[in-house]
Design a protein around this motif. Structure first.
Motif, PDB file in Angstrom:
ATOM      1  N   TYR A 165      96.164  45.855  18.772  1.00  0.00           N
ATOM      2  CA  TYR A 165      96.916  44.704  18.251  1.00  0.00           C
ATOM      3  C   TYR A 165      98.328  44.597  18.823  1.00  0.00           C
ATOM      4  CZ  TYR A 165      93.116  45.384  14.915  1.00  0.00           C
ATOM      5  OH  TYR A 165      91.889  45.596  14.341  1.00  0.00           O
ATOM      6  N   VAL A 166      98.475  44.912  20.110  1.00  0.00           N
ATOM      7  CA  VAL A 166      99.764  44.752  20.789  1.00  0.00           C
ATOM      8  C   VAL A 166      99.922  43.291  21.198  1.00  0.00           C
ATOM      9  CG1 VAL A 166     101.167  45.435  22.773  1.00  0.00           C
ATOM     10  CG2 VAL A 166      99.709  47.125  21.634  1.00  0.00           C
ATOM     11  N   ASN A 167     101.089  42.733  20.934  1.00  0.00           N
ATOM     12  CA  ASN A 167     101.410  41.367  21.327  1.00  0.00           C
ATOM     13  C   ASN A 167     101.768  41.376  22.817  1.00  0.00           C
ATOM     14  OD1 ASN A 167     102.942  38.946  21.825  1.00  0.00           O
ATOM     15  ND2 ASN A 167     103.223  38.711  19.632  1.00  0.00           N
ATOM     16  N   ILE A 168     101.059  40.590  23.637  1.00  0.00           N
ATOM     17  CA  ILE A 168     101.256  40.584  25.092  1.00  0.00           C
ATOM     18  C   ILE A 168     101.531  39.161  25.559  1.00  0.00           C
ATOM     19  CG2 ILE A 168     100.241  41.166  27.338  1.00  0.00           C
ATOM     20  CD1 ILE A 168      98.301  43.046  25.694  1.00  0.00           C
ATOM     21  N   TRP A 169     102.672  38.965  26.229  1.00  0.00           N
ATOM     22  CA  TRP A 169     103.062  37.641  26.722  1.00  0.00           C
ATOM     23  C   TRP A 169     103.359  37.692  28.206  1.00  0.00           C
ATOM     24  CZ3 TRP A 169     102.967  33.164  24.056  1.00  0.00           C
ATOM     25  CH2 TRP A 169     102.952  33.222  22.662  1.00  0.00           C
ATOM     26  N   VAL A 170     103.051  36.596  28.913  1.00  0.00           N
ATOM     27  CA  VAL A 170     103.606  36.395  30.247  1.00  0.00           C
ATOM     28  C   VAL A 170     105.053  35.954  30.034  1.00  0.00           C
ATOM     29  CG1 VAL A 170     103.515  35.047  32.368  1.00  0.00           C
ATOM     30  CG2 VAL A 170     101.386  35.766  31.256  1.00  0.00           C
ATOM     31  N   GLU A 171     106.004  36.658  30.645  1.00  0.00           N
ATOM     32  CA  GLU A 171     107.421  36.396  30.389  1.00  0.00           C
ATOM     33  C   GLU A 171     107.786  34.929  30.603  1.00  0.00           C
ATOM     34  OE1 GLU A 171     111.557  38.738  31.231  1.00  0.00           O
ATOM     35  OE2 GLU A 171     110.375  38.195  33.001  1.00  0.00           O
ATOM     36  N   ASN A 172     108.452  34.344  29.603  1.00  0.00           N
ATOM     37  CA  ASN A 172     108.956  32.964  29.624  1.00  0.00           C
ATOM     38  C   ASN A 172     107.856  31.906  29.698  1.00  0.00           C
ATOM     39  OD1 ASN A 172     111.662  33.887  29.624  1.00  0.00           O
ATOM     40  ND2 ASN A 172     111.549  34.207  31.843  1.00  0.00           N
ATOM     41  N   GLU A 173     106.624  32.292  29.366  1.00  0.00           N
ATOM     42  CA  GLU A 173     105.516  31.341  29.368  1.00  0.00           C
ATOM     43  C   GLU A 173     104.758  31.416  28.044  1.00  0.00           C
ATOM     44  OE1 GLU A 173     103.007  31.277  32.824  1.00  0.00           O
ATOM     45  OE2 GLU A 173     104.621  31.977  34.150  1.00  0.00           O
ATOM     46  N   THR A 174     103.876  30.448  27.826  1.00  0.00           N
ATOM     47  CA  THR A 174     103.096  30.424  26.583  1.00  0.00           C
ATOM     48  C   THR A 174     101.758  31.131  26.727  1.00  0.00           C
ATOM     49  OG1 THR A 174     102.166  28.257  27.182  1.00  0.00           O
ATOM     50  CG2 THR A 174     104.154  28.264  25.809  1.00  0.00           C
ATOM     51  N   ILE A 175     101.534  31.785  27.859  1.00  0.00           N
ATOM     52  CA  ILE A 175     100.286  32.508  28.089  1.00  0.00           C
ATOM     53  C   ILE A 175     100.385  33.892  27.454  1.00  0.00           C
ATOM     54  CG2 ILE A 175      98.712  33.422  29.837  1.00  0.00           C
ATOM     55  CD1 ILE A 175      99.897  31.324  31.760  1.00  0.00           C
ATOM     56  N   GLY A 176      99.379  34.262  26.675  1.00  0.00           N
ATOM     57  CA  GLY A 176      99.442  35.570  26.032  1.00  0.00           C
ATOM     58  C   GLY A 176      98.109  35.996  25.464  1.00  0.00           C
ATOM     59  N   THR A 177      98.068  37.227  24.949  1.00  0.00           N
ATOM     60  CA  THR A 177      96.859  37.758  24.339  1.00  0.00           C
ATOM     61  C   THR A 177      97.237  38.921  23.426  1.00  0.00           C
ATOM     62  OG1 THR A 177      94.599  38.528  24.792  1.00  0.00           O
ATOM     63  CG2 THR A 177      96.336  39.428  26.181  1.00  0.00           C
ATOM     64  N   THR A 178      96.226  39.609  22.883  1.00  0.00           N
ATOM     65  CA  THR A 178      96.421  40.751  21.995  1.00  0.00           C
ATOM     66  C   THR A 178      95.497  41.874  22.453  1.00  0.00           C
ATOM     67  OG1 THR A 178      96.822  39.213  20.163  1.00  0.00           O
ATOM     68  CG2 THR A 178      96.391  41.510  19.586  1.00  0.00           C
ATOM     69  N   SER A 179      95.953  43.114  22.401  1.00  0.00           N
ATOM     70  CA  SER A 179      95.066  44.222  22.764  1.00  0.00           C
ATOM     71  C   SER A 179      94.011  44.428  21.681  1.00  0.00           C
ATOM     72  CB  SER A 179      95.871  45.515  22.980  1.00  0.00           C
ATOM     73  OG  SER A 179      96.472  45.938  21.781  1.00  0.00           O
ATOM     74  N   GLU A 180      92.818  44.824  22.096  1.00  0.00           N
ATOM     75  CA  GLU A 180      91.718  45.075  21.173  1.00  0.00           C
ATOM     76  C   GLU A 180      91.935  46.407  20.445  1.00  0.00           C
ATOM     77  OE1 GLU A 180      89.217  43.008  20.619  1.00  0.00           O
ATOM     78  OE2 GLU A 180      89.527  41.552  22.222  1.00  0.00           O
ATOM     79  N   THR A 181      91.010  46.756  19.557  1.00  0.00           N
ATOM     80  CA  THR A 181      91.144  47.999  18.789  1.00  0.00           C
ATOM     81  C   THR A 181      91.150  49.239  19.685  1.00  0.00           C
ATOM     82  OG1 THR A 181      88.752  47.985  18.424  1.00  0.00           O
ATOM     83  CG2 THR A 181      90.130  47.058  16.679  1.00  0.00           C
ATOM     84  N   ASN A 182      90.556  49.137  20.904  1.00  0.00           N
ATOM     85  CA  ASN A 182      90.564  50.264  21.840  1.00  0.00           C
ATOM     86  C   ASN A 182      91.715  50.181  22.840  1.00  0.00           C
ATOM     87  OD1 ASN A 182      89.757  48.158  23.437  1.00  0.00           O
ATOM     88  ND2 ASN A 182      87.832  49.092  24.124  1.00  0.00           N
ATOM     89  N   GLY A 183      92.679  49.274  22.580  1.00  0.00           N
ATOM     90  CA  GLY A 183      93.853  49.141  23.436  1.00  0.00           C
ATOM     91  C   GLY A 183      93.670  48.276  24.665  1.00  0.00           C
ATOM     92  N   SER A 184      92.442  47.836  24.923  1.00  0.00           N
ATOM     93  CA  SER A 184      92.171  47.052  26.138  1.00  0.00           C
ATOM     94  C   SER A 184      92.619  45.603  25.969  1.00  0.00           C
ATOM     95  CB  SER A 184      90.689  47.097  26.482  1.00  0.00           C
ATOM     96  OG  SER A 184      89.928  46.434  25.481  1.00  0.00           O
TER      97      SER A 184
END
Length: 292
Positions: A36-55
């Protein structure tokens, strides 16, 4: 033969334009995956979250700088080429404090949130939708936060969302008051969700408190939202992530969105749809239950 060549060229160009990067987020000390890590492309609206296994995986056109943020860890920027991302645990300084415990003999619900059939879709970004609760002297009789209530509308069973609790500084949400993930699982349909946070002994800050709900862009939350295009009259199916959050309309500017690495305060807006919404602010339907 010519047609086959055209098809192959199209496939190659498509793969080049929409390459998928994959990686794993891990604890730099233990080597354990971080979910559940918050992951963003810097200064953009593109992003995702890491799964329970960190992937995690992201579809991006070229090499980008990614920003990784997780509770209890230092934020980190890293190239999208790196397959393993190591996050360093934060070191918290313990100040001398006087610990008091709630008596839990009184309760007071605040927030005026209610269930209506209007909701905010997440889209496919791990953004945060938040509501500010200002301090009032009447809370002195019930100064502890016992429960957090929010209304959701989910198209799938067992959707997960992250609950965040922030302080506020200069009218903008500041640091997390709880340094661990609170993951809430919601039921399908329109539901009232009540989360007991009394074990954290959170005393209502004099500056106010912000309650945020962070969407998790993970496979188990994914579904396809289908609607009819008003122009073409054709059905369109879009990727979305549950749950949707019920929206109320407040006369006060007390709601925020976290996106592209920063907070945005919602302003009053004009509405031609319903008069009672005019000059109001879209606000997530969240209440607090206080105790003494």
């Amino acid at each position: 033969m010519k047609e086959n060549r055209v098809i192959w060229i199209f496939l190659i160009l498509t793969q080049f334009a929409f390459s998928q990067i994959r990686g794993v987020v891990k604890d730099s000390i233990s080597g354990e995956p971080i979910p559940y890590v918050n992951i963003w492309v810097e200064n953009e609206t593109i992003g995702t979250t890491s799964e329970t296994n960190g992937s995690f995986s992201l579809d991006i056109k070229e090499e980008k700088l990614l920003v990784f943020s997780a509770l209890g860890y230092e934020s980190k920027k890293s190239s999208s080429k790196n397959e393993i991302i190591l996050l360093k645990p934060k070191v918290f300084e313990l100040n001398e404090v006087v610990v008091t415990f709630p008596k839990k003999t009184k309760e007071l619900e605040i927030g005026e949130a209610h269930k209506v059939h209007i909701s905010q879709l997440s889209g496919n970004k791990p953004w945060i939708y938040a509501k500010l609760f200002n301090y009032d002297e009447k809370y002195m009789e019930t100064p502890f936060i016992k429960k957090i209530v929010f209304y959701s509308n989910s198209d799938i069973k067992g959707a997960k969302i992250k609950l965040r609790i922030f302080g506020i500084n200069d009218s903008i949400p500041s640091e997390d008051l709880i340094n661990e993930d609170i993951i809430v699982t919601v039921k399908e349909g329109m539901k009232k969700n009540t989360i007991d946070v009394s074990s954290y002994n959170i005393e209502f800050p004099k500056k106010g408190i912000v309650i945020g709900l962070e969407w998790l862009i993970i496979e188990e939350n994914k579904y396809f939202f289908t609607y009819k295009d008003p122009k073409t009259k054709q059905k369109v199916s879009l990727e979305n992530y549950a749950p949707s959050l019920v929206i109320n309309h407040s006369p006060d500017e007390i709601s925020f969105t976290y996106s592209k690495g920063r907070w945005y305060k919602h302003k009053r807006h004009s509405s031609n749809y319903k008069k009672e919404w005019n000059n109001k602010v879209d606000t997530p339907a969240i209440n607090l239950i206080l105790t003494n």
